[in-house]
Design a protein around this motif. Structure first.
Motif, PDB file in Angstrom:
ATOM      1  N   SER A  73      35.759 -37.374  12.627  1.00  0.00           N
ATOM      2  CA  SER A  73      34.545 -37.034  11.883  1.00  0.00           C
ATOM      3  C   SER A  73      34.565 -35.585  11.393  1.00  0.00           C
ATOM      4  O   SER A  73      33.938 -35.264  10.376  1.00  0.00           O
ATOM      5  N   ARG A  74      35.304 -34.725  12.098  1.00  0.00           N
ATOM      6  CA  ARG A  74      35.375 -33.308  11.701  1.00  0.00           C
ATOM      7  C   ARG A  74      36.456 -33.079  10.649  1.00  0.00           C
ATOM      8  O   ARG A  74      36.218 -32.434   9.624  1.00  0.00           O
ATOM      9  N   THR A  75      37.649 -33.550  10.933  1.00  0.00           N
ATOM     10  CA  THR A  75      38.772 -33.395   9.999  1.00  0.00           C
ATOM     11  C   THR A  75      39.494 -34.742   9.926  1.00  0.00           C
ATOM     12  O   THR A  75      40.327 -35.050  10.779  1.00  0.00           O
ATOM     13  N   PRO A  76      39.169 -35.566   8.955  1.00  0.00           N
ATOM     14  CA  PRO A  76      39.661 -36.951   8.915  1.00  0.00           C
ATOM     15  C   PRO A  76      41.184 -37.058   8.980  1.00  0.00           C
ATOM     16  O   PRO A  76      41.915 -36.236   8.420  1.00  0.00           O
ATOM     17  N   PHE A  77      41.632 -38.103   9.665  1.00  0.00           N
ATOM     18  CA  PHE A  77      43.057 -38.410   9.769  1.00  0.00           C
ATOM     19  C   PHE A  77      43.450 -39.393   8.665  1.00  0.00           C
ATOM     20  O   PHE A  77      42.685 -40.301   8.324  1.00  0.00           O
TER      21      PHE A  77
END
Length: 398
Positions: A101-105
């Motif tokens: 949710s913070r830095t999408p994979f």
């Protein structure tokens, strides 16, 4: 490309599963713009120190562990490691969703301890993340004619393993396979288990060896009467078959077994009954470097395991140049066939001990195989991620 590598086991200087995690991490770092590694907390410092400055700059390492009480139980209870691993994966699901949710994979890769019956933290990520699962193993079973080799205790363990594995494979395994963009099976047994379920499926044993850690085989100093076995002293390693093999060989042959475990006394008793107790040495657990030196000096390695998915001991011997005489089961068969080295004895041979003894007598020196060198891992990982992201079919092995 942002990749999440979930590697419960990952260490820069250890072999087996931790070494697999390390090489997959390096493979991911060689091609991705950014990598987040999720691993055990006790791995973090060594990993960070071993990474190059370039890799360190684009790698975020997260150490995840459960309550210290559970860690202590892991070490002292039967099956504690498997139970802790299961709980670790379940507990990590919330963490990986928060990270996404913070830095999408773009890609998630469940890389080590990839058994086909356990849950995975990465399967909880949304569908837009391309999920890679494996190399995964666990579906290889002891052939029915060899169940008698296990003894009462070993039969009980195998029955429990088969039951729990079947349940886990039908639930967690199928869920993992359906949600994965790519499933990498360690051998053909696991490929069959998920064929028709996985959208993309290929076979690749998780044998990734650093050539710098392997000794050179000096043909002049090879002891042509020494056979080496490597593995824990447990029923499923089939050491009783190896002892009967030794009894069928000329008396000048010796067998050194490197490994420890609860079967020591039973195997010592069997050696006495067979009259080979003066020709077999149970060396116990030794440092990996010492064990590999012994492998390099032996006529051959004998591997009688009844279920291994991708035995590192077989790949190491092949990479050193020491011939392997092994039973054609699961990962042993897969690695020997892929290497085009060694001698495979059918587990359904009417006289297995005699067939193994004949193979030992007939085996000849073979050149080392580069098939399992870790230098190929960056290319493999790049191919896996390309397929997972919708880039087409597998282009093949080396």
């Amino acid at each position: 490309m942002h990749v999440l590598v979930s590697a419960y086991a990952c260490h820069p200087v250890e072999g087996s599963e931790p070494g697999v995690g390390w090489h997959i991490l390096l493979g991911a770092l060689s091609g991705a713009d950014r990598v987040t590694l999720l691993t055990r907390a006790n791995n973090v410092a060594e990993i960070r120190e071993a990474l190059s400055s370039v890799h360190r700059a684009k790698c975020t390492i997260l150490g995840h562990d459960l309550h210290p009480v559970l860690l202590r139980l892991k070490k002292c209870l039967p099956g504690g490691t498997q139970a802790y691993y299961w709980a670790w994966q379940v507990a990590a699901r919330r963490l990986v969703r928060q990270l996404h949710s913070r830095t999408p994979f773009d890609v998630s890769h469940h890389a080590t301890f990839a058994v086909d019956w356990a849950p995975t933290a990465t399967s909880s990520l949304p569908a837009e993340v391309a999920k890679v699962w494996g190399p995964v193993g666990g579906a290889t079973l002891c052939p029915r004619p060899l169940l008698r080799e296990l003894g009462p205790r070993g039969l009980g363990v195998e029955a429990l393993r088969v039951l729990l594995g079947a349940i886990g494979r039908a639930t967690n395994g199928k869920t993992n396979a359906r949600r994965s963009a790519l499933v990498i099976a360690q051998n053909n047994d696991d490929a069959r288990a998920f064929r028709g379920i996985a959208s993309n499926l290929l076979v690749e044993p998780n044998a990734f060896l650093d050539p710098a850690t392997l000794p050179l085989r000096d043909a002049v100093n090879v002891d042509q009467h020494l056979i080496v076995g490597v593995g824990r002293l447990i029923p499923l390693k089939g050491w009783s078959i190896a002892l009967r093999m030794l009894s069928r060989l000329p008396e000048y042959f010796r067998l050194h077994i490197y490994g420890s475990g609860p079967e020591l006394e039973r195997l010592q008793g069997l050696a006495r009954r067979l009259g080979v107790d003066g020709r077999v040495a149970f060396m116990g657990h030794r440092a990996r470097a010492e064990t590999l030196q012994a492998v390099s000096r032996a006529r051959c390695v004998v591997f009688t395991s009844l279920h291994d998915s991708a035995p590192g001991a077989v790949a190491e011997a092949i990479a050193i140049g020491t011939p392997v005489v092994g039973l054609g089961i699961g990962g042993t068969r897969q690695i020997l066939n892929a290497s085009r080295r060694g001698s495979i004895v059918s587990p359904r041979a009417p006289d297995i001990a005699g067939a193994l003894a004949a193979a030992v007598l007939e085996i000849s020196s073979q050149p080392p195989s580069p098939r399992w060198n870790s230098t190929r891992v960056p290319r493999l990982v790049a191919e896996w991620y390309r397929i997972a992201l919708g880039g087409g079919e597998w282009h093949g092995n080396d």
